[in-house]
Scaffold this active site. Structure first.
Site, mmCIF file in Angstrom:
data_model
loop_
_atom_site.group_PDB
_atom_site.id
_atom_site.type_symbol
_atom_site.label_atom_id
_atom_site.label_comp_id
_atom_site.label_asym_id
_atom_site.label_seq_id
_atom_site.Cartn_x
_atom_site.Cartn_y
_atom_site.Cartn_z
ATOM 1 C CB CYS A 40 -1.118 -0.014 1.159
ATOM 2 S SG CYS A 40 -1.935 -1.548 1.161
ATOM 3 N NE ARG A 78 4.515 1.414 0.380
ATOM 4 C CZ ARG A 78 6.261 1.058 0.882
ATOM 5 N NH1 ARG A 78 7.178 1.475 0.583
ATOM 6 N NH2 ARG A 78 5.364 0.405 2.592
ATOM 7 C CD1 TRP A 80 -0.581 -6.359 -3.497
ATOM 8 C CD2 TRP A 80 -0.589 -7.072 -0.802
ATOM 9 N NE1 TRP A 80 -0.124 -7.703 -2.857
ATOM 10 C CE2 TRP A 80 -0.486 -7.665 -1.560
ATOM 11 C CE3 TRP A 80 -1.085 -7.106 0.862
ATOM 12 C CZ2 TRP A 80 -0.243 -9.037 -0.619
ATOM 13 C CZ3 TRP A 80 -0.915 -8.056 1.375
ATOM 14 C CH2 TRP A 80 -0.443 -9.125 0.427
ATOM 15 C CG ASN A 97 1.651 -0.842 4.229
ATOM 16 O OD1 ASN A 97 1.398 -1.308 4.238
ATOM 17 N ND2 ASN A 97 2.785 0.235 4.306
ATOM 18 N N GLY A 98 -0.941 -1.540 6.206
ATOM 19 C CA GLY A 98 -0.378 -2.458 7.142
ATOM 20 C C GLY A 98 -2.152 -3.091 8.038
ATOM 21 C CD GLU A 154 15.485 -15.786 -7.283
ATOM 22 O OE1 GLU A 154 14.482 -16.065 -6.122
ATOM 23 O OE2 GLU A 154 15.480 -14.961 -7.417
ATOM 24 C CE LYS A 193 12.465 -13.273 -9.598
ATOM 25 N NZ LYS A 193 13.403 -12.942 -8.706
ATOM 26 C CD GLU A 221 8.678 -12.592 -7.536
ATOM 27 O OE1 GLU A 221 9.332 -13.066 -8.147
ATOM 28 O OE2 GLU A 221 7.796 -12.257 -6.803
ATOM 29 C CG HIS A 241 13.913 -40.162 -2.920
ATOM 30 N ND1 HIS A 241 14.538 -41.349 -2.713
ATOM 31 C CD2 HIS A 241 14.624 -39.802 -3.506
ATOM 32 C CE1 HIS A 241 15.076 -41.784 -2.417
ATOM 33 N NE2 HIS A 241 15.928 -40.715 -3.047
ATOM 34 C CE LYS A 277 11.863 -4.383 -5.850
ATOM 35 N NZ LYS A 277 12.171 -5.347 -6.072
HETATM 36 O O1 M6R Z 1 12.726 -6.472 0.414
HETATM 37 P P1 M6R Z 1 13.330 -8.151 0.596
HETATM 38 O O2 M6R Z 1 14.298 -8.800 -0.126
HETATM 39 O O3 M6R Z 1 12.988 -8.468 1.959
HETATM 40 O O4 M6R Z 1 11.986 -8.698 0.315
HETATM 41 C C1 M6R Z 1 12.120 -10.154 0.359
HETATM 42 C C2 M6R Z 1 10.942 -11.167 -1.256
HETATM 43 O O5 M6R Z 1 9.605 -9.955 -0.582
HETATM 44 C C3 M6R Z 1 10.590 -11.071 -1.740
HETATM 45 O O6 M6R Z 1 12.829 -10.849 -2.907
HETATM 46 C C4 M6R Z 1 10.398 -11.388 -3.352
HETATM 47 O O7 M6R Z 1 10.148 -13.018 -2.710
HETATM 48 C C5 M6R Z 1 10.552 -10.445 -4.431
HETATM 49 N N1 M6R Z 1 8.999 -10.579 -5.354
HETATM 50 C C6 M6R Z 1 11.117 -11.652 -5.791
HETATM 51 O O8 M6R Z 1 11.272 -11.402 -6.899
#
Ligand code: M6R
Length: 614
Positions: A2, A27, A76, A102-103, A486, A490, A493, A509, A609
């Site tokens: 947010c 955000r 958000w 926010n929160g 990772e 990606k 996401e 397994h 983000k």
């Molecule tokens: O800002 P941070 O590195 O603490 O964020 C952690 C995760 O929220 C962040 O890496 C998230 O998984 C990304 N969107 C990955 O691309």
């Protein structure tokens, strides 16, 4: 998550707020809203819209809603779907009090029941609305803005950043912060409030980062800051470096692509940064000689991509420093009992430095009387300010929700840190530090070279073929397993594909039952001969079941390469840096699949983000 922007001054709050919100859309982007106190009438006016900020801009077009005190929000969703009723701001019944937030208000259920019993009715499903009604309820029986705010905040539990507009106090923005970021941009004759200083960067760089459990009464002429207990607080604004505040695509179609291509520079700047860390600067990190000599176990605590960076780095510290390493997901670490950590150091890894799960873990460790060290990308972040020691990764501002360059900067800096600690422990000579920096510079060249070699092939040939698949299996082993994780993150996401990721040895397994021609298997190789040979076995198991194999291999790994349906071949680097050498093309593969599918790459659905709720 947010985005909040507030303005108080002489100008049009709408212009300032809407331009600020554009910079905070990362955000959250499921709905947006604006409210202001109209200067002539003193009335509270507002507009809200579902969807991106653009929907709100269209709605406001041609309307005269404006005033010199205003606030806006991009949402958000946490409580309730993305509807206009749930969009912020939220109001008291008579629409004289407005709140953006926010929160999460953790006790909102209890508060809501009590307010309903008192005759209040709710028009949204959000937790935020209780704040508006609470202000109304308190203002019925109390006067004096400070007393009112105090009486409200003492009833709220959870993590929250909010800004409140009140018709009764038309010259004020009330900014409240507890465990969620909120800052104030200080200027002459006008002030700004936002969840990120980027929102007001073009107007001021003098920033008051509100301390935890504080509120501020923000007027055109200045700001008064108080603790939740009502004590006035002194503050010294921080001057924020402009490069942190704004970023442009510089001709790239997406921020993600631009950020992928910035990684060679990020690696070089990481090396330059490490070279400047004199003995004095090193001491400030908190890794003093005593701490290092006494060190038996490192705990990395992080989320998402940052956790994957830590999982790769675990191999550095185990192999270079002979230190046992545990990597903990911050959201789970929060539920662990903290005891018996006399010879341990906790390292919190975060791009944003604001991730609530990681930040709350840091606070828990701090409260347990243990040392906290963080690796963050944003120098003015809460984690940087609250850790006992910290090091800054060198990615610079990352805009795309999918992290790319921050991952590379974390792994590279941790590689150097492992050598720096080994030197401090007397395990390696001083020359080893220079050699490690040289390894990273070689990696930087390889990183870009392989991207240039494969970019056009991936974009025009490979990605259109693989975008047709809906499910994938990703395999890695030893140090390439976290990289496979990772890569899977990606693809989930930004391309919204189902990916199951396994340690290659686990395939037999159970997951091997899923292998068939419609489920491509991506396999990430390593530069360790013994592990490489085992990966050949896994690849053969896949081929024997008519699986389609995409292999990321190193030059000379011909036996593995021969089994591939599609292959990316990478020059040799230092074995521990193997995963980073594959990172650029792995990111390009996921980026181009998402692009072929026509997805919103920089702002994928359901994400934000900076994840500032637990
Ligand atoms: O800002 P941070 O590195 O603490 O964020 C952690 C995760 O929220 C962040 O890496 C998230 O998984 C990304 N969107 C990955 O691309």
């Amino acid at each position: 998550m947010c985005g909040i922007v507030g303005y108080v001054g002489r100008g049009s709050s709408r212009a300032f707020v809407m331009s600020g919100l554009e910079h905070l859309e990362y955000r959250g982007y499921d709905s947006a809203g604006f409210a202001c106190i109209e200067s002539a009438s003193g009335k509270l006016l507002f507009a809200k819209a579902v969807g991106s900020l653009h929907s709100l801009v269209r709605k406001l077009d041609g309307s005269s809603i404006d005033g010199s005190v205003g606030v806006g929000h991009t949402r958000w969703a946490t409580h309730g779907a993305a509807t206009e009723l749930n969009a912020h701001p939220h109001f008291s019944a008579d629409k004289t009090i407005s709140v953006v937030h926010n929160g999460i208000i953790e006790n909102y259920g209890v508060l809501k029941q009590r307010l309903i019993q008192q005759g209040y009715s709710f028009s949204s499903e959000t937790d935020t609305e209780v704040i508006a009604h609470l202000f109304d309820e308190v203002m019925q029986r109390m006067s004096g803005l400070e007393q009112v705010v105090q009486a409200v905040v003492e009833q709220l539990q959870g993590a929250f950043a909010c800004v409140v507009l009140l018709e009764r106090y038309p010259d004020y923005l009330v900014a409240i912060r507890r465990r969620s970021p909120l800052c104030i941009g200080l200027s002459s004759g006008q002030q700004f409030v936002a969840s990120d200083a980027a929102a007001f960067a073009e107007h001021t760089r003098d920033v008051l980062f509100m301390p935890d459990s504080s509120y501020a009464l923000v007027e055109r002429a200045g700001v008064r800051l108080f603790s939740f207990a009502g004590l006035p607080l002194d503050y010294v604004p921080m001057r924020v470096d402009a490069q942190w505040l704004r970023s442009t695509k510089e001709g790239f179609e997406h921020f993600m692509l631009k950020e992928i291509y910035e990684q060679k520079r990020v690696l070089q700047e990481t090396v330059a940064f490490c070279s400047t860390l004199s003995q004095d600067a090193w001491k400030q990190t908190g890794f003093s000689a005593e701490v290092v000599h006494d060190l038996r176990e490192l705990f990395f605590v992080a989320c998402g991509t940052s956790a994957h960076a830590a999982q790769i780095a675990a191999f550095f510290f185990e192999q270079i420093d002979q230190i046992r390493v545990s990597v903990e997901l911050a959201s789970e670490f929060r539920h662990r009992a903290l005891f018996g950590f006399d010879h341990s150091v906790f390292v919190f890894l975060s791009q944003s430095g604001e991730t609530a799960d990681t930040l709350e873990s840091l606070r828990a460790v701090h409260e347990a009387g243990l040392r906290t060290f963080s690796l963050v990308n944003v120098p003015q972040s809460t984690m940087a300010r609250e850790s006992d020691g910290h090091l800054l990764t060198q990615a610079k501002r990352e805009v795309s929700v999918a992290s790319t360059k921050s991952f590379t900067s974390q792994v590279a800096l941790l590689y150097w840190l492992a050598f720096r600690i080994a030197y401090e422990k007397g395990l390696v000579p001083q020359d080893a530090l220079a050699e490690c920096q040289q390894d990273l510079l070689v990696l930087a060249e390889v990183f870009e070279e392989v991207m240039e070699r494969y970019d056009s092939f991936i974009a025009h040939d490979w990605a259109p073929r693989y975008a047709a698949y809906e499910k994938f299996i990703f395999l890695g082993r030893q140090i390439s397993y976290p990289l496979a994780r990772e890569a899977a993150l990606k693809l989930k996401e930004i391309a919204y594909c189902f990916v199951d990721c396994y340690q290659a040895g686990e395939l037999k397994h159970g997951p091997i039952a899923l292998v068939e021609p419609r489920v491509p298997v991506f396999l990430f190789s390593v530069l360790d001969e013994g592990v490489y040979r085992k990966l050949i076995g896994s690849a053969q198991e896949v081929k024997a079941r008519e699986g389609r194999l995409v292999i990321f291999a190193f030059e000379g790994q011909d036996e593995l390469i021969a089994l591939a349906d599609d292959v990316f071949i990478i020059p040799h680097v230092k074995p521990l840096l193997g995963p980073l050498a594959m990172t650029g093309i792995m990111q390009l593969c996921t980026y181009h699949i998402a692009r072929v599918l026509g997805h919103s790459i920089d702002k994928p659905r359901n994400l934000a983000k900076s994840v500032t709720v637990e």
